[in-house]
Scaffold this motif. Sequence first.
Motif: not given
Length: 61
Positions: A11-12, A16, A19, A25
């Motif tokens: 997902y990160s 990026t 977010i 996290l």
Amino acid sequence: MWGIIVQAFKYSAENTAKIDPSRSLYDFFVEKVQEVYPGGGEIEQKRKLVLQMAELWGAGA
């Protein structure tokens, strides 16, 4: 737990730029653990255990 870690890194990497910097996290873990372990009772204990492990893992990272 490791499945959620893999999801978090994926997902990160894919999101990026989108977010929110204030999102951690651990926040991701809280959301995913609710999805994986919905409900109460014994499931609640599993959810708490996974989140405790996430805290320990995060402290070592």
